[in-house]
Each structure stands twice: as structure tokens, then as C-alpha cells.
Write a protein that holds these residues in place. Structure first.
Motif, PDB file in Angstrom:
ATOM      1  N   VAL A  77       9.895   8.545  -5.845  1.00  0.00           N
ATOM      2  CA  VAL A  77      10.550   6.747  -5.603  1.00  0.00           C
ATOM      3  C   VAL A  77      10.543   5.843  -5.840  1.00  0.00           C
ATOM      4  CG1 VAL A  77       9.956   7.429  -3.066  1.00  0.00           C
ATOM      5  CG2 VAL A  77       8.331   6.493  -4.812  1.00  0.00           C
ATOM      6  N   ALA A  78       9.770   6.297  -7.145  1.00  0.00           N
ATOM      7  CA  ALA A  78       9.630   5.346  -8.756  1.00  0.00           C
ATOM      8  C   ALA A  78      10.439   4.960  -9.398  1.00  0.00           C
ATOM      9  CB  ALA A  78       8.168   4.460  -8.689  1.00  0.00           C
TER      10      ALA A  78
ATOM     11  N   ALA B  48       4.885  13.429  -9.667  1.00  0.00           N
ATOM     12  CA  ALA B  48       5.031  14.662  -8.225  1.00  0.00           C
ATOM     13  C   ALA B  48       4.373  13.427  -7.361  1.00  0.00           C
ATOM     14  CB  ALA B  48       3.635  14.900  -8.887  1.00  0.00           C
ATOM     15  N   ARG B  49       3.697  13.211  -6.980  1.00  0.00           N
ATOM     16  CA  ARG B  49       3.270  11.959  -5.786  1.00  0.00           C
ATOM     17  C   ARG B  49       4.948  11.855  -4.861  1.00  0.00           C
ATOM     18  NH1 ARG B  49      -1.292  10.144  -6.465  1.00  0.00           N
ATOM     19  NH2 ARG B  49      -0.331   8.598  -7.314  1.00  0.00           N
TER      20      ARG B  49
ATOM     21  N   ALA C 215      -7.106  11.354   2.384  1.00  0.00           N
ATOM     22  CA  ALA C 215      -6.842  10.839   1.048  1.00  0.00           C
ATOM     23  C   ALA C 215      -5.348  11.256   0.633  1.00  0.00           C
ATOM     24  CB  ALA C 215      -7.308  11.216   0.168  1.00  0.00           C
ATOM     25  N   GLY C 216      -5.214  11.964   0.969  1.00  0.00           N
ATOM     26  CA  GLY C 216      -3.021  12.372   0.614  1.00  0.00           C
ATOM     27  C   GLY C 216      -2.150  11.350   1.697  1.00  0.00           C
ATOM     28  N   LYS C 217      -3.051  11.235   2.481  1.00  0.00           N
ATOM     29  CA  LYS C 217      -1.717  10.064   3.414  1.00  0.00           C
ATOM     30  C   LYS C 217      -2.216   8.843   2.904  1.00  0.00           C
ATOM     31  CE  LYS C 217      -2.151   9.947   7.878  1.00  0.00           C
ATOM     32  NZ  LYS C 217      -0.848  10.524   8.720  1.00  0.00           N
ATOM     33  N   ALA C 218      -3.509   8.226   2.750  1.00  0.00           N
ATOM     34  CA  ALA C 218      -3.421   7.641   2.014  1.00  0.00           C
ATOM     35  C   ALA C 218      -2.742   6.955   0.837  1.00  0.00           C
ATOM     36  CB  ALA C 218      -5.051   7.122   1.673  1.00  0.00           C
TER      37      ALA C 218
ATOM     38  N   ASN D 245      -0.340   3.584   0.241  1.00  0.00           N
ATOM     39  CA  ASN D 245      -1.218   2.183  -0.347  1.00  0.00           C
ATOM     40  C   ASN D 245       0.609   1.779  -1.828  1.00  0.00           C
ATOM     41  OD1 ASN D 245      -3.303   1.954   0.388  1.00  0.00           O
ATOM     42  ND2 ASN D 245      -4.422   3.483  -1.274  1.00  0.00           N
ATOM     43  N   ASN D 246       0.518   3.214  -1.864  1.00  0.00           N
ATOM     44  CA  ASN D 246       2.235   3.618  -2.669  1.00  0.00           C
ATOM     45  C   ASN D 246       4.299   3.527  -1.927  1.00  0.00           C
ATOM     46  OD1 ASN D 246       2.861   4.560  -4.773  1.00  0.00           O
ATOM     47  ND2 ASN D 246       4.476   5.698  -4.286  1.00  0.00           N
ATOM     48  N   GLU D 247       3.574   2.532  -0.612  1.00  0.00           N
ATOM     49  CA  GLU D 247       5.111   2.107   0.299  1.00  0.00           C
ATOM     50  C   GLU D 247       5.573   0.861  -0.262  1.00  0.00           C
ATOM     51  OE1 GLU D 247       5.008   2.100   4.426  1.00  0.00           O
ATOM     52  OE2 GLU D 247       3.815   3.906   5.158  1.00  0.00           O
ATOM     53  N   LYS D 248       4.300   0.244  -1.046  1.00  0.00           N
ATOM     54  CA  LYS D 248       5.162  -1.205  -0.869  1.00  0.00           C
ATOM     55  C   LYS D 248       5.600  -0.767  -2.881  1.00  0.00           C
ATOM     56  CE  LYS D 248       0.794  -1.848  -4.632  1.00  0.00           C
ATOM     57  NZ  LYS D 248       0.231  -0.902  -3.797  1.00  0.00           N
ATOM     58  N   VAL D 249       6.166   0.636  -2.987  1.00  0.00           N
ATOM     59  CA  VAL D 249       7.127   0.730  -4.882  1.00  0.00           C
ATOM     60  C   VAL D 249       7.826   1.282  -4.395  1.00  0.00           C
ATOM     61  CG1 VAL D 249       6.461   2.711  -6.744  1.00  0.00           C
ATOM     62  CG2 VAL D 249       4.492   1.736  -5.806  1.00  0.00           C
TER      63      VAL D 249
END
Length: 765
Positions: A494-495, A557-558, A752-755, A759-763
Motif C-alpha cells: 500500500v505504500a 510485509a505488513r 495489536a495486529g488490527k491496530a 494506524n497505517n490507513e493514512k498511508v
């Protein structure tokens, strides 16, 4: 008359074996007779001083008699060789069909019925009181058995027809004249017949075309046959001429569907035969000059019809054949490299000579299959070829490139300045519309998706070590395949600065991710956390090459999982593989509670990453609040309300939920998220099983019951994924407090995985 089901099952091949023995005896005796005639009366006749009538009559008689005895030996040997091969092959087929009917069918609870025309159907026999409901796996197994039996019958029918034809030609039509066609084997006779039919070209009747395809279908992977067949065509240019004419004739118009079906079979059969005949490990085989000549012909017009406009380039015709068969890298990679280099220099080089349709069939071309293009863009074709040639695909993306001139010869002083992976996966790469549709139309835009789809197939083969559409697939990973997978993850996340993948590539990315689910888990493990203290490598003890585990960049990877699992089908593929991987690992750590808990925590974190990624994908798909609300109300997707620890609570994001349950005795219903409506529907996918078989062979010592619990959704319903953790807690001997702690720890890891994704959605935005 076609061979029937019962013919193959009940025929007494012992009588054929006796005939083979008798003919072998006749061959030996005639060989002796021929030698005696040659060394005896023929030798004496040559030395004698004949005069008068004896000089012409007697000497001629002796010469003719000697030849007839030799011809009888030749004919007898030909018959013996053909019958001997036929007996060997028919005995093998009979053994296989008896196993299928007498062992496999009863095991499945299936009956086999002869429906005539050389075919059978398999069906489940009704048992009194039975509901007659069958799982998808049972239905698939029944269909596989039916297809297998029908293939065996069809193969036997071809052998029967080929033997009859060979015996007629060996014997000839003159009972007073021995010695006609002579064969060293049944395959020799089949090669001759295939060559005779091919010489007819498009003039073949449908019956003759069917015969050619039948011969080729069962012999395409035989080196003797395939090499002889291609040599009989003449050479590379004659091969292109023959296939080009057949392809155009078969794809012209929509009315003759039978002819199109026959042409599609020819494409597939010739492709497999070419792969066999050009494999350097086979003997006999075509010389290396065939590959060189194909490259020289690649950019040259091939005048299929002399004087016709827009004659196709050699690569456009050859591409139709390359789409089928597992090719050796020595043959296909120079062609693939040359094609990519030509495209890089001029993306429209091949498209410029497409015919103007004028209302003609839009599928008219050199790819009768109709899959991914009409066949005018050889780049799509060679990528499809690499998608069926895993070793070649791996080499294509890893080896140093060779530079070629436009005529296909090596440019020893040339430099490329780019790598194939980077240029083909670049966001600005210009894919050709491999179709006869009007340029600029919506259809033309759709046609540009065929190249990226083929690229996805080539990458699948390169990173999994198996053909992209192999059934069943098998993983063959090593350090090279892992390195290509690392490139895929670096490029597609996604990035990525290069942008998202084409939609048509997402299914391939999902399969690749599922095939590397173990390394994705390894990469997500926190380097500085408890996993590192307990020995991260010990938790992931085995790897693709048996020595080192592949670690992808954790963030990438994430981001890769976020990209792939955001799509519904990608989410299913990754989640099913993750369930299998979690079950595999937990079953291995039941005697090592600390490592088992750590492994479960990390696996739960990955589940959280996947679930929240899909949740994000849904939010992107349903940005309108009314649409999102309607989606939740209808609950048509996999995302469902589920139980939460200690009671029933709804986790109401955009349909996302956690699957937790209340403590039950010593063993608690633990937090393993399963947010799909049906676990079995995902876990039974090809790449779920693909991953499962790989894990069995390369990863952990598995508990078959734990793995079966994941797959057997009918027994455990939506709680299928909880079973491995339940078994782990129980077999590890946990008490109530320990089980409760396990629930909390896994829940926190999952969150923690969901978080991490939240937190990465803005990326991604």
C-alpha cells in the motif's frame, strides 16, 4: 468401433501377450532364414557363372526370393514391435482402471456406469435413510474419478486405433508381396500418421483433425514422438506456417464451434509437444538451432498466404504454441528476453501489423484458446509460457540478461540498462491491447489487462516453483524463489511509490502471499520482543531451502498483506493459509508451552492484520455511509457479528468482528479470529491445500486431527479455526487460569495486529 469401458476392464490381455510371444518367435526364425538365404543361396548365386536363361531367370529368382524372406522378417518384426508396445501400454491402462473401479470408487462410495460412446459416469449410490448430501470435497473426488476413468478409456481407444492402422500398413494390401511400412515401435507408427495428417493442413476433415489431436494428446510428452513430429513439419519456418494456417482457419468466424474446439486442442497439443522436443534433457530432441531460428524468424513476416497484407511476425505465431507446455529455460528464455527487449524499444512493434478487421471475428488470430488475447502480442504469450514453466520463470527474473539484436542474434557488446522485473512491473509500462477491437474503445482498455494478468501468472510460477494453474499445485521454494517474492513484496504494497497493481494481478499476488505465509509470519515477529528472546528462528525452524528463513522487511510485509487482504478474494486466500499455518505450528509446540504461546500470539497478530486489512478494504469500497449501513444490515459478506470473550458482544466496525468465546471447563474457547461465513470454502481452495502440503513436507510435525479440524467446517462450523488453539491448550495441560491468560494474550496480539493496520490507513489513503 470405439473401445468401451468394459472392453478395457474385461479384455484378456493374456491372449495378446501370447500373440506377442508368437510373433517374437516368428521374427527370430525369419531372421535366421533371411541370414541363411543371404549367406547361402544368394552368395552362391552371385559367385556362380550363369549362362543362357539361367543368367536372367534363375539368378533373378534367387535375388527376389532372398528379398522376400528379408521383407517377411521386416514385416514380422514391425508387427511384433507394435503389438509388444500395445500390450505394455494396455496392460498399464487396464491396471489403472481396475484400481480406479475396484478400489477408489468403493472407497468414495461411488458407482461407475457405462454410458456408451467410450465414456462412463460416476454417481453416489443412494443408501436408505441417507440424506444424499455431499461435501464439495466428495463431489470433487467423484468428478476426478470420472474424468480419470474416461481419460484411460480414451487413451486405450487411441492405442487400439493406432495398432489397427499400423498392422494394416505393415501387412499392405498385396498378399503376395511382403514388406511394406516398417515400424520400430507403436510410437513410430503414430508419428508417421500424425505427419501424414499434418501435411493436409486446413484441408483436414473434422474426422482427420480429431484423429490428429487424439494421437498428439497421448504422445505430446514422449520425446521420440514429439521430435519426429516437428521434424516431419520441415523446420521452424514450416512449423510456423502450419500452425499459423491452422490457427487462422480455426478462429475465423463464430459458426463452426466444433472446428474451433479442435483448433484449441491442436494449440495445446503442439505446445506440449514443442516443450518436450526442445528439452535438452530429452533424447532425442530438436537441435539448439531451432531456438535460434525461431528468434531470427521472430521479427520477420511469415507469408502464410503469399501476397496477403499484414503477414504475421514469427513471434506472433510462435506465441500461440508457447502458451502451453513446461519449457526449458535454454529454449524459452532467450525468446522471452528478445520479446521484452523489442517491446521496450517499440511497444507498438507487433501491434502495427494487426489486420484491419472490417467486421471480422474479433478472436481471429493465433491464440485459439481465447485466454488472454487473440495472439498478436507475443509479450503476453511468452509470459503465459513462463507461467507454465516455473524453472524458466525463476531464471528469467534472476539471471543476468542477454542482449539481442532485432534479428534475434546475440549482441555481444550490447548493454541493457534495466532489469525485467522492474520494467515489467513499472507503473508506466505500456501494455499492448492484444485484440482486434477498435483502438481507444472500452474493449481495447480491457484488452490491455491481458498482459498484466499474464505477468501475474509468470510471477506465480517463479515464486511457487509450479505452473500457475497446476492442479493440484505443489510448492517448490528455494532461495531464488524467495528473492523474487521479496521483490514482489517490495513492489506491491500500500505504500509503494509505483502505485497499486492492476486489478487482474491481485489473484496472483494473493496466491503468492498464501504460498509464503510462513515467511510473512516470520517477518511480522517482533525482533525485540519475547519472540526474539525465545529464539525467533526456533519458532520457524525450517525454511524453503532447509537452512535460512526468508525475512521480508516487516513494514513492507505488513503493507503487502494490507494491500492483498483488502480485497475479498485475497483476504480469503491469505486467511485460509494462515489458519493452516497456525494449526501446523501449534500442533508442533504442544510439548513446548512457552514457544507455543509465543507462536500463537504472533499468528493471532497476523490474523488481526489480515482482518483489519479487509475491514479497511470494505470501508474503501463503501465510503458512502448509506451503502456501508446497507451492507451491514444485509450481512451478505463474510464479515459477521461474533462472540467475544466472556459473552456475546458485537465488534461493530464496518462489518469486522473478533471470534472469542467464554471459558468452558479446563479448556477455554480461545481467540482465533475467523470472520468468514464458511471456513471450508476458503480452506479448500487450491492454495490452501497447496500451503498445507508444503507445511507437512517442510515445516512442522503436524497433528492430522488439528489440521483436519480447520478444513472440516461441517463438523465445527464457524469455530473451525479455534480448534488448533483449543487442542493446544488441552494437550499442553493448561488449567483454567492458564487458559484464561492464553485467551487474553492472544486477544491482545490480535488487537495489536488490527491496530497496526488502523494506524497505517493514512498511508494507504
Amino acid at each position: 468401433m470405439a473401445v468401451k469401458y468394459m472392453d478395457l476392464v474385461e479384455v484378456d490381455l493374456g491372449r495378446l501377450a501370447t500373440a506377442v510371444s508368437d510373433w517374437k518367435s516368428a521374427v527370430d526364425k525369419l531372421k535366421t532364414a533371411a541370414q541363411n538365404a543371404r549367406r547361402g543361396m544368394k552368395a552362391k548365386s552371385e559367385k556362380a557363372r550363369w549362362a543362357g536363361a539361367n543368367a536372367t531367370v534363375t539368378r533373378g529368382f534367387v535375388t527376389k526370393t532372398t528379398k522376400e524372406i528379408a521383407d517377411l522378417h521386416t514385416e514380422a518384426n514391425s508387427i511384433y514391435q507394435v503389438l509388444n508396445d500395445a500390450h505394455t501400454e494396455l496392460a498399464s491402462l487396464q491396471k489403472q482402471i481396475k484400481t480406479a473401479v475396484q478400489a477408489d470408487a468403493p472407497t468414495l462410495g461411488v458407482r461407475v456406469e457405462d454410458i456408451g460412446d467410450g465414456k462412463v459416469r460416476c454417481y453416489f449410490q443412494h443408501i436408505r435413510g441417507d440424506t444424499d448430501e455431499r461435501t464439495q470435497d466428495q463431489l470433487d473426488a467423484k468428478q476426478e474419478l470420472e474424468n480419470r476413468i474416461n481419460r484411460l478409456i480414451a487413451h486405450a481407444a487411441e492405442i487400439d486405433a493406432s495398432v489397427a492402422r499400423a498392422l494394416r500398413k505393415s501387412h499392405g494390401s498385396d498378399p503376395h508381396n511382403a514388406g511394406h511400412s516398417s515400424y520400430k515401435s507403436l510410437g513410430d507408427a503414430q508419428s508417421e500418421r500424425a505427419a501424414e495428417l499434418a501435411k493436409l493442413g486446413p484441408k483436414m476433415t473434422d474426422k482427420q483433425f480429431t484423429e490428429l489431436n487424439s494421437i498428439m494428446k497421448w504422445n505430446a510428452k514422449d520425446a521420440d514422438f514429439s521430435t519426429a513430429f516437428y521434424k516431419s513439419l520441415g523446420g521452424p519456418e514450416e512449423t510456423l506456417d502450419f500452425y499459423g494456417r491452422m490457427a487462422l482457419e480455426g478462429t475465423q468466424g463464430d459458426d463452426n464451434k466444433e472446428r474451433l474446439a479442435l483448433t484449441r486442442q491442436l494449440q495445446r497439443n503442439m505446445g506440449h509437444a514443442l516443450a518436450t522436443a526442445t528439452d535438452p534433457d530429452n533424447e532425442p530432441r530438436l537441435s539448439a538451432s531451432w531456438g535460434e531460428d525461431f528468434r531470427k524468424l521472430g521479427t520477420r513476416p511469415i507469408e502464410i498466404y503469399p501476397g496477403a497484407p499484414n503477414s504475421p511476425h514469427g513471434y506472433q505465431i510462435l506465441g500461440g504454441l508457447l502458451r502451453y507446455g513446461n519449457y526449458d529455460a535454454e529454449f524459452i528464455n532467450p525468446i522471452a528476453e528478445h520479446v521484452v527487449q523489442l517491446h521496450h524499444k517499440d511497444p507498438d512493434f507487433f501491434m502495427n501489423n494487426k489486420p484491419v478487421t472490417g467486421g471480422a471475428d474479433l478472436d481471429w488470430g493465433y491464440n485459439p484458446s481465447g485466454k488472454n488475447g487473440a495472439g498478436y502480442d507475443p509479450l503476453t504469450s511468452v509470459l503465459e509460457g513462463l507461467g507454465h514453466s516455473p524453472e524458466a520463470a525463476k531464471s528469467f527474473f534472476t539471471d543476468e540478461p542477454t542482449v539481442y539484436k532485432e534479428d534475434g542474434t546475440v549482441d555481444k557488446n550490447g548493454t541493457l540498462g534495466y532489469h525485467y522485473f522492474e520494467v515489467l512491473n513499472g507503473k508506466d509500462f505500456e501494455w499492448a491491447p492484444d485484440s482486434l477491437v477498435h483502438p481507444g474503445s472500452d474493449e481495447a482498455q480491457h484488452a490491455r489487462e491481458m498482459g498484466p494478468d499474464a505477468l501475474g501468472h509468470a510471477l506465480e510460477a517463479a515464486v511457487t516453483g509450479d505452473a500457475w494453474d497446476a492442479d493440484p499445485p505443489e510448492l517448490h521454494r528455494d532461495s531464488d524463489t524467495a528473492e523474487i517474492m521479496k521483490q514482489v513484496i517490495n513492489r506491491y504494497n500500500v505504500a509503494s511509490e509505483e502505485g497499486p497493481p492492476p486489478e487482474v494481478m491481485k489473484d496472483s499476488l494473493a496466491k503468492m502471499g498464501a504460498s509464503y505465509i510462513d515467511d510473512l509470519n516470520y517477518s511480522i515477529m517482533n525482533f525485540g520482543g519475547s519472540g526474539d528472546a525465545l529464539g525467533r528462528d526456533a519458532l520457524f525452524a525450517n525454511s524453503s531451502d532447509g537452512s535460512t528463513r526468508t525475512s521480508f522487511d516487516e513494514q513492507k510485509a505488513r503493507n503487502f498483506m494490507m494491500l492483498v487482504a483488502g480485497d475479498e478474494e485475497g483476504y480469503k486466500s491469505l486467511t485460509s493459509a494462515q489458519q493452516l499455518f497456525m494449526a501446523s505450528g501449534l500442533a508442533a509446540f504442544e510439548t513446548d508451552e512457552d514457544r507455543g504461546i509465543t507462536f500463537a500470539q504472533n499468528a493471532a497478530k497476523v490474523h488481526g492484520i489480515l482482518d483489519e486489512s479487509r475491514s479497511h478494504g470494505i470501508r474503501e469500497e463503501f465510503k458512502d455511509p448509506e451503502e456501508a449501513q446497507q451492507m451491514l444490515q444485509e450481512q451478505n459478506g463474510e464479515w459477521r457479528k461474533s462472540l467475544v470473550s466472556g459473552g456475546v458482544t458485537v465488534a461493530a466496525t464496518a462489518g469486522a468482528a473478533i471470534l472469542l468465546g467464554p471459558a468452558v471447563g479446563v479448556v477455554a474457547a480461545t481467540a482465533v479470529p475467523l470472520v468468514m461465513e464458511s471456513a471450508g470454502s476458503a480452506v479448500s481452495t487450491a492454495y490452501g491445500n497447496h500451503t498445507l502440503e508444503y507445511l507437512k513436507d517442510h515445516e512442522y510435525t503436524n497433528d492430522p486431527q488439528a489440521l483436519q479440524a480447520v478444513q472440516d467446517v461441517e463438523k465445527v462450523g464457524e469455530r473451525a479455526a479455534t480448534q488448533p488453539v483449543l487442542r493446544f491448550a488441552q494437550n499442553a495441560g493448561m488449567n483454567n487460569n492458564e487458559a484464561t491468560d492464553l485467551i487474553n494474550e492472544i486477544e491482545q496480539s490480535y488487537l495489536a495486529g488490527k491496530a497496526a493496520i488502523s494506524n497505517n490507513e493514512k498511508v494507504a489513503s
